[in-house]
Design a protein around this motif. Structure first.
Motif, PDB file in Angstrom:
ATOM      1  N   GLU A 112      49.641 -10.478  46.104  1.00  0.00           N
ATOM      2  CA  GLU A 112      49.605 -11.710  46.896  1.00  0.00           C
ATOM      3  C   GLU A 112      48.266 -12.388  46.674  1.00  0.00           C
ATOM      4  OE1 GLU A 112      50.166 -12.761  51.583  1.00  0.00           O
ATOM      5  OE2 GLU A 112      49.193 -10.916  51.031  1.00  0.00           O
ATOM      6  N   GLU A 113      48.286 -13.709  46.610  1.00  0.00           N
ATOM      7  CA  GLU A 113      47.011 -14.400  46.506  1.00  0.00           C
ATOM      8  C   GLU A 113      46.208 -14.116  47.760  1.00  0.00           C
ATOM      9  OE1 GLU A 113      49.585 -18.058  45.276  1.00  0.00           O
ATOM     10  OE2 GLU A 113      50.028 -16.323  46.493  1.00  0.00           O
ATOM     11  N   VAL A 145      60.303  -8.490  51.451  1.00  0.00           N
ATOM     12  CA  VAL A 145      60.314  -8.674  50.024  1.00  0.00           C
ATOM     13  C   VAL A 145      59.273  -9.717  49.664  1.00  0.00           C
ATOM     14  CG1 VAL A 145      62.766  -8.104  49.817  1.00  0.00           C
ATOM     15  CG2 VAL A 145      62.116 -10.488  50.090  1.00  0.00           C
ATOM     16  N   LYS A 147      57.608 -12.949  48.829  1.00  0.00           N
ATOM     17  CA  LYS A 147      57.909 -14.332  49.233  1.00  0.00           C
ATOM     18  C   LYS A 147      58.940 -14.427  50.374  1.00  0.00           C
ATOM     19  CE  LYS A 147      55.578 -16.650  47.628  1.00  0.00           C
ATOM     20  NZ  LYS A 147      54.103 -16.604  47.910  1.00  0.00           N
ATOM     21  N   ARG A 151      53.632 -12.074  55.014  1.00  0.00           N
ATOM     22  CA  ARG A 151      52.295 -12.354  55.552  1.00  0.00           C
ATOM     23  C   ARG A 151      52.404 -12.920  56.962  1.00  0.00           C
ATOM     24  NH1 ARG A 151      47.850 -10.207  55.560  1.00  0.00           N
ATOM     25  NH2 ARG A 151      48.093  -9.914  53.320  1.00  0.00           N
ATOM     26  N   ALA A 152      53.361 -13.814  57.141  1.00  0.00           N
ATOM     27  CA  ALA A 152      53.543 -14.406  58.469  1.00  0.00           C
ATOM     28  C   ALA A 152      53.859 -13.300  59.472  1.00  0.00           C
ATOM     29  CB  ALA A 152      54.661 -15.436  58.444  1.00  0.00           C
ATOM     30  N   PHE A 156      51.446 -12.316  62.631  1.00  0.00           N
ATOM     31  CA  PHE A 156      51.971 -12.472  63.992  1.00  0.00           C
ATOM     32  C   PHE A 156      51.893 -11.135  64.737  1.00  0.00           C
ATOM     33  CE2 PHE A 156      55.000 -16.136  62.498  1.00  0.00           C
ATOM     34  CZ  PHE A 156      53.891 -16.947  62.295  1.00  0.00           C
ATOM     35  N   LYS A 200      51.164  -4.022  54.737  1.00  0.00           N
ATOM     36  CA  LYS A 200      52.277  -4.686  54.056  1.00  0.00           C
ATOM     37  C   LYS A 200      51.987  -4.783  52.566  1.00  0.00           C
ATOM     38  CE  LYS A 200      51.545  -9.384  52.981  1.00  0.00           C
ATOM     39  NZ  LYS A 200      52.147 -10.214  51.971  1.00  0.00           N
ATOM     40  N   PRO A 202      54.650  -6.096  49.638  1.00  0.00           N
ATOM     41  CA  PRO A 202      56.051  -6.459  49.394  1.00  0.00           C
ATOM     42  C   PRO A 202      56.656  -5.862  48.124  1.00  0.00           C
ATOM     43  CG  PRO A 202      54.700  -8.407  49.843  1.00  0.00           C
ATOM     44  CD  PRO A 202      53.762  -7.264  49.712  1.00  0.00           C
ATOM     45  N   ARG A 228      64.976 -13.030  52.606  1.00  0.00           N
ATOM     46  CA  ARG A 228      65.130 -14.487  52.599  1.00  0.00           C
ATOM     47  C   ARG A 228      66.204 -14.811  51.569  1.00  0.00           C
ATOM     48  NH1 ARG A 228      59.923 -18.074  50.583  1.00  0.00           N
ATOM     49  NH2 ARG A 228      60.723 -20.147  51.071  1.00  0.00           N
ATOM     50  N   SER A 236      60.625 -19.845  45.259  1.00  0.00           N
ATOM     51  CA  SER A 236      59.297 -19.657  45.846  1.00  0.00           C
ATOM     52  C   SER A 236      58.404 -18.808  44.929  1.00  0.00           C
ATOM     53  CB  SER A 236      59.445 -18.980  47.213  1.00  0.00           C
ATOM     54  OG  SER A 236      58.213 -18.556  47.707  1.00  0.00           O
ATOM     55  N   PRO A 335      55.682 -22.657  61.982  1.00  0.00           N
ATOM     56  CA  PRO A 335      55.080 -22.186  63.227  1.00  0.00           C
ATOM     57  C   PRO A 335      53.712 -21.567  62.952  1.00  0.00           C
ATOM     58  CG  PRO A 335      56.857 -20.712  62.546  1.00  0.00           C
ATOM     59  CD  PRO A 335      56.853 -21.865  61.588  1.00  0.00           C
ATOM     60  N   LEU A 349      48.958 -20.158  58.599  1.00  0.00           N
ATOM     61  CA  LEU A 349      48.709 -19.445  57.344  1.00  0.00           C
ATOM     62  C   LEU A 349      48.092 -20.416  56.338  1.00  0.00           C
ATOM     63  CD1 LEU A 349      51.724 -17.036  56.785  1.00  0.00           C
ATOM     64  CD2 LEU A 349      49.754 -16.800  58.257  1.00  0.00           C
ATOM     65  N   LYS A 353      50.834 -20.425  51.441  1.00  0.00           N
ATOM     66  CA  LYS A 353      52.084 -20.131  52.162  1.00  0.00           C
ATOM     67  C   LYS A 353      52.693 -21.446  52.623  1.00  0.00           C
ATOM     68  CE  LYS A 353      50.905 -15.831  51.920  1.00  0.00           C
ATOM     69  NZ  LYS A 353      51.515 -14.909  50.975  1.00  0.00           N
ATOM     70  N   ARG A 355      54.349 -23.597  50.320  1.00  0.00           N
ATOM     71  CA  ARG A 355      54.144 -24.593  49.251  1.00  0.00           C
ATOM     72  C   ARG A 355      55.387 -25.481  49.101  1.00  0.00           C
ATOM     73  NH1 ARG A 355      52.265 -19.869  46.075  1.00  0.00           N
ATOM     74  NH2 ARG A 355      50.066 -20.112  45.582  1.00  0.00           N
TER      75      ARG A 355
HETATM   76  N1  LIG Z   1      54.615 -19.376  59.773  1.00  0.00           N
HETATM   77  C1  LIG Z   1      54.642 -19.481  58.443  1.00  0.00           C
HETATM   78  N2  LIG Z   1      53.696 -20.187  57.796  1.00  0.00           N
HETATM   79  C2  LIG Z   1      53.738 -20.292  56.444  1.00  0.00           C
HETATM   80  N3  LIG Z   1      54.671 -19.703  55.670  1.00  0.00           N
HETATM   81  C3  LIG Z   1      55.634 -19.002  56.277  1.00  0.00           C
HETATM   82  C4  LIG Z   1      55.660 -18.855  57.679  1.00  0.00           C
HETATM   83  N4  LIG Z   1      56.737 -18.102  57.996  1.00  0.00           N
HETATM   84  C5  LIG Z   1      57.346 -17.804  56.862  1.00  0.00           C
HETATM   85  N5  LIG Z   1      56.690 -18.338  55.813  1.00  0.00           N
HETATM   86  C6  LIG Z   1      57.132 -18.217  54.427  1.00  0.00           C
HETATM   87  O1  LIG Z   1      56.418 -17.155  53.834  1.00  0.00           O
HETATM   88  C7  LIG Z   1      56.564 -17.353  52.432  1.00  0.00           C
HETATM   89  C8  LIG Z   1      55.574 -16.462  51.712  1.00  0.00           C
HETATM   90  O2  LIG Z   1      56.060 -15.168  51.839  1.00  0.00           O
HETATM   91  P1  LIG Z   1      55.138 -13.888  51.741  1.00  0.00           P
HETATM   92  O3  LIG Z   1      54.031 -13.993  52.718  1.00  0.00           O
HETATM   93  O4  LIG Z   1      56.009 -12.703  51.860  1.00  0.00           O
HETATM   94  O5  LIG Z   1      54.569 -14.042  50.275  1.00  0.00           O
HETATM   95  S1  LIG Z   1      53.850 -12.895  49.404  1.00  0.00           S
HETATM   96  O6  LIG Z   1      54.896 -12.094  48.782  1.00  0.00           O
HETATM   97  O7  LIG Z   1      52.997 -12.130  50.284  1.00  0.00           O
HETATM   98  O8  LIG Z   1      53.088 -13.664  48.383  1.00  0.00           O
HETATM   99  C9  LIG Z   1      56.350 -18.829  52.250  1.00  0.00           C
HETATM  100  O9  LIG Z   1      57.073 -19.225  51.122  1.00  0.00           O
HETATM  101  P2  LIG Z   1      56.911 -20.654  50.435  1.00  0.00           P
HETATM  102  O10 LIG Z   1      57.376 -21.658  51.468  1.00  0.00           O
HETATM  103  O11 LIG Z   1      57.789 -20.647  49.267  1.00  0.00           O
HETATM  104  O12 LIG Z   1      55.463 -20.819  50.105  1.00  0.00           O
HETATM  105  C10 LIG Z   1      56.878 -19.431  53.553  1.00  0.00           C
HETATM  106  O13 LIG Z   1      58.090 -20.104  53.415  1.00  0.00           O
END
Ligand SMILES: Nc1ncnc2c1ncn2[C@@H]1O[C@H](COP(=O)(O)OS(=O)(=O)O)[C@@H](OP(=O)(O)O)[C@H]1O
Length: 390
Positions: A112-113, A145, A147, A151-152, A156, A200, A202, A228, A236, A335, A349, A353, A355
């Motif tokens: 993860e970045e 998994v 993306k 992280r969210a 949380f 975590k 993934p 997802r 993503s 959120p 975030l 996250k 994008r």
């Molecule tokens: N609250 C909140 N804020 C921002 N982003 C949120 C949130 N909840 C879920 N997501 C979705 O989390 C996606 C990134 O997933 P991960 O954190 O599992 O990515 S990673 O595998 O750790 O790189 C990220 O995917 P992308 O939208 O494609 O960037 C978000 O859709």
């Protein structure tokens, strides 16, 4: 001789005899300087102390602070948690992401970045005060998994006073297993009785060796999978790679082995990771289904408190995180927390996250939906939960 010198003579006037002299009271400036110096020392001590624990979790800093001790710890270790003895005196082969073939772009196990929320976010002061307790192996792991929203979920959950988690992804069960459980445990934050240690990573969900390795650590480990829609997940994943390497081929061309026949390239990790039913089969060989919780990545965005309620129940935690903790940030489109852990400020975030995804040819999206449908249905059957992706 032998008596104190008086008058204007100093003790240095008596060769060979250095007599103790009461120091004259320091002038106010010197006193202030001494006080300042003492404060600086205390601050420096607190800073180094907190860095010793937080830096350990940061990849690349593992040779500093407490991480270095662990890195040099013998690979054979006796872990005390739940009385389980784990002997890891072997060098395992490198872990393999399940069925992931030649990678055209970023691999399944990519890191993860490091967005600002990823490192341990405790301030030096709060880490100083949380220096009590002991480091434990995690009792619960978010295994996937990529993306999905992992992280969210972790950010949380960290709001809960009974959850302590590593900020960065440790990648122990896929990349660093040969470093041993002592190394892994040393990455963990200190916990008090009743607190749960979490991490975590993934990529574990698609790593062939991960289920057996986690079960060898403790077969009671609770596993959380944030899933997802595999089509949006793939897009993503691709978007993340594109942000780092803008010259990669289009999503459409990477999706197909043969565009004319419509044959999907399942060796591309962005596609492969979304075959959830296939990956889950490997986990169910080592863990009962009731020890796994499947969180809907979509619902985590729509109703974070609802999904967090399920997670807290699964972890045996009091439902402390509720909708009072969240607000919807219109600019971010997601959120966010009203107050992040260890802070009183609102927290969304980072920009990695949420994008904006590139537009993908709707026909290709439809072809992918058709491709994933049977795998999704199988996954719903296996988990007893319809995620509504079709
Ligand atoms: N609250 C909140 N804020 C921002 N982003 C949120 C949130 N909840 C879920 N997501 C979705 O989390 C996606 C990134 O997933 P991960 O954190 O599992 O990515 S990673 O595998 O750790 O790189 C990220 O995917 P992308 O939208 O494609 O960037 C978000 O859709």
């Amino acid at each position: 001789m032998g008596q104190r010198l008086s008058g204007g003579r100093s003790c240095l006037d008596v060769p060979g005899r250095l007599l103790p002299q009461p120091l004259p009271p320091p002038p106010p400036v010197r006193r202030k300087l001494a006080l300042l110096f003492a404060m600086l020392c205390v601050w420096l001590y607190m800073f180094l102390y907190s860095c010793a624990s937080s830096c350990a979790a940061a990849p690349g800093l593992l040779l500093l602070g407490s991480g270095s001790r662990a890195a040099h710890a013998p690979s054979t270790l006796t872990a005390t948690r739940e009385g389980a003895l784990h002997r890891l005196s072997f060098r395992p082969p490198p872990a393999t992401p399940l069925g992931v073939g030649q990678e055209v772009v970023e691999g399944a196990a990519s890191q993860e970045e490091q967005s600002p929320e990823a490192p341990d976010s405790l301030s030096p002061i709060s880490s100083f005060f949380s220096g009590s307790g002991s480091k434990q192996l995690p009792q619960a792991i978010i295994i996937g998994v990529k993306k999905g929203g992992t992280r969210a979920l972790l950010e949380f959950l960290r709001v809960h006073p009974d959850v302590r988690a590593v900020g960065a992804e440790p990648h122990f069960f896929d990349r660093s297993y040969d470093k041993g459980l002592a190394w892994y445990r040393d990455l963990m934050p200190r916990t008090l009785d009743g607190q749960i240690t979490m991490e975590k990573t993934p990529s574990y969900f698609v790593t062939r060796e991960a289920p057996a390795r986690i079960s060898a650590m403790s077969k009671d480990t609770k596993l959380i999978v944030v899933v997802r829609d595999p089509v949006t997940r793939a897009i993503s994943d691709y978007t993340q790679t594109l942000s780092k390497r803008p010259d990669i081929p289009t999503f459409e061309s990477l999706t197909f082995r043969n565009r004319t026949t419509g044959l999907i390239d399942t060796s591309w990790s962005a596609i492969q990771i979304g075959l959830y039913a296939k990956h889950l089969e490997h986990w169910l060989l080592h863990f009962p289904l009731h020890q796994m919780l499947f969180v809907s990545g979509e619902r985590l965005i729509r109703d974070p408190a609802g999904e967090l309620g399920r997670v807290q129940d699964f972890l045996g935690l009091k439902r402390i995180i509720t909708d009072k903790h969240f607000y919807f940030n219109k600019t971010k489109g997601f959120p966010c927390l009203k107050k992040a852990e260890g802070s009183s400020k609102p927290h969304c975030l980072g920009k990695t996250k949420g994008r904006t995804h590139p537009d993908i040819d709707p026909e290709v999206v439809q072809r992918l939906r058709d491709f994933y449908r049977p795998f999704n249905l199988k996954f719903y059957q296996m988990t007893g939960h319809d995620f509504g992706w079709n």
